[in-house]
Design a protein around this motif. Sequence first.
Motif, PDB file in Angstrom:
ATOM      1  N   HIS A  20       0.839  -1.200   0.000  1.00 35.40           N
ATOM      2  CA  HIS A  20       0.000   0.000   0.000  1.00 35.40           C
ATOM      3  C   HIS A  20       0.873   1.249   0.000  1.00 35.40           C
ATOM      4  O   HIS A  20       0.694   2.157  -0.814  1.00 35.40           O
ATOM      5  N   PHE A  21       1.858   1.274   0.885  1.00 36.48           N
ATOM      6  CA  PHE A  21       2.721   2.449   1.016  1.00 36.48           C
ATOM      7  C   PHE A  21       3.558   2.639  -0.254  1.00 36.48           C
ATOM      8  O   PHE A  21       3.725   3.750  -0.753  1.00 36.48           O
ATOM      9  N   LEU A  22       4.044   1.510  -0.776  1.00 37.80           N
ATOM     10  CA  LEU A  22       4.864   1.567  -1.985  1.00 37.80           C
ATOM     11  C   LEU A  22       4.063   2.154  -3.153  1.00 37.80           C
ATOM     12  O   LEU A  22       4.524   3.053  -3.861  1.00 37.80           O
ATOM     13  N   LEU A  23       2.846   1.650  -3.337  1.00 37.89           N
ATOM     14  CA  LEU A  23       2.054   2.070  -4.497  1.00 37.89           C
ATOM     15  C   LEU A  23       1.422   3.441  -4.318  1.00 37.89           C
ATOM     16  O   LEU A  23       1.263   4.187  -5.272  1.00 37.89           O
ATOM     17  N   ARG A  24       1.019   3.766  -3.083  1.00 33.97           N
ATOM     18  CA  ARG A  24       0.257   5.004  -2.903  1.00 33.97           C
ATOM     19  C   ARG A  24       1.070   6.156  -2.336  1.00 33.97           C
ATOM     20  O   ARG A  24       0.633   7.300  -2.415  1.00 33.97           O
TER      21      ARG A  24
ATOM     22  N   GLU B  70       7.820   7.410  13.808  1.00 30.53           N
ATOM     23  CA  GLU B  70       8.829   7.586  12.760  1.00 30.53           C
ATOM     24  C   GLU B  70       9.787   6.384  12.676  1.00 30.53           C
ATOM     25  O   GLU B  70      10.674   6.355  11.825  1.00 30.53           O
ATOM     26  N   LEU B  71       9.618   5.426  13.569  1.00 27.65           N
ATOM     27  CA  LEU B  71      10.513   4.272  13.574  1.00 27.65           C
ATOM     28  C   LEU B  71       9.879   3.052  12.904  1.00 27.65           C
ATOM     29  O   LEU B  71       8.678   2.855  12.978  1.00 27.65           O
ATOM     30  N   ARG B  72      10.702   2.256  12.247  1.00 28.84           N
ATOM     31  CA  ARG B  72      10.301   0.967  11.639  1.00 28.84           C
ATOM     32  C   ARG B  72       9.271   1.173  10.524  1.00 28.84           C
ATOM     33  O   ARG B  72       9.518   1.928   9.603  1.00 28.84           O
ATOM     34  N   GLY B  73       8.125   0.491  10.587  1.00 25.47           N
ATOM     35  CA  GLY B  73       7.105   0.684   9.561  1.00 25.47           C
ATOM     36  C   GLY B  73       7.553   0.284   8.163  1.00 25.47           C
ATOM     37  O   GLY B  73       7.972  -0.858   7.944  1.00 25.47           O
ATOM     38  N   TYR B  74       7.494   1.245   7.240  1.00 26.95           N
ATOM     39  CA  TYR B  74       7.708   0.910   5.837  1.00 26.95           C
ATOM     40  C   TYR B  74       9.048   0.229   5.553  1.00 26.95           C
ATOM     41  O   TYR B  74       9.097  -0.769   4.835  1.00 26.95           O
ATOM     42  N   SER B  75      10.156   0.759   6.081  1.00 22.57           N
ATOM     43  CA  SER B  75      11.446   0.163   5.718  1.00 22.57           C
ATOM     44  C   SER B  75      11.531  -1.282   6.217  1.00 22.57           C
ATOM     45  O   SER B  75      12.077  -2.158   5.538  1.00 22.57           O
TER      46      SER B  75
END
Length: 265
Positions: A24-28, A116-121
């Motif tokens: 989701h994050f990558l595409l949007r 701000e930590l972790r999540g997407y990466s």
Amino acid sequence: TEIKVWKEFDKSRLYMADLESGLHFLLRVELAMHKALEGAELKTFKDFVTISAKLFPGRQPVVKLLETLQEWLVSLPLDKIPYDAILDLVNNKMRISGIFLPRKVQWVGCQGSRPELRGYSCSLWKLFHTLTVQAALRPKALLNTGLEDSPQIVLQVMRRYIQHFFGCKACAQHFEEMAKESMDSVKSLDQAVLWLWEKHNVVNNRLAGDLTEDPKFPKVQWPTPDICPACHEEIKGLHSWNEEQVLQFLKSHYSSENLLYQYTQ
Ligand code: FAD
């Protein structure tokens, strides 16, 4: 701001909510930084969608979305695609079959103790580990896709994805240096799984104690002995990895059987 309730999770399992939130994050979000895709960027995005459509161990509507996106990208005679057209397809054209990707991120195994930590990466690592493992488990999955028939293919697409799209430019530079140095030496799909594992540990080692480290999730050499005792050996008092065991562990950790669907939307 929204108050996030901590979600309990099992760190020996893989959560579909993290992988879907990553997509989701990558595409949007990440892709939206580019107004239009052309040239090497467009080729990279197409190849990323192709390997994901073939290898992502997803729920049927998500896989269907990826397949539709892939067919659409392949059939378009344009050498420049506006991002809005991609977003339109991701958001609207697939709605017929109900939800396909979460409308917002929901981190579980990737939740951070601060936003701000972790999540997407974290989810991007998990996504690419999953794709290298799926390629090793299903070696024929990428035949006849127009992609080069090479044991490095998933790593090479990841390399280009990180280079062109990953928002952390310093990360991209570090990753490119490692890729340049040794990605060429990968000669089998199993070696590709191990290459990414090894390089991820190099990154973990470099970032241990860094400001970007989540105090709740210290950077360690992974998998730790509590989740894979057989991966660790001691030879003359020195720690060493049993790579055969590590490979087996990775193939099971990043397999569909280890996925949990708790917290998916
Ligand atoms: P992550 O390192 O993101 O790991 C996520 C999960 O993967 C872990 O929780 C664990 O379950 C699993 N895992 C951990 N190690 C391994 C392994 N060796 N093999 C397989 N699975 C494993 N940040 C920087 O500040 N500087 C950089 O140069 C940098 N380079 C990066 C390069 C890439 C390609 C990526 C995707 C990210 C990079 N980052 C960098 C971000 C950083 O690596 C972490 O993703 C971020 O700090 C969040 O860390 P985390 O605690 O969630 O664990």
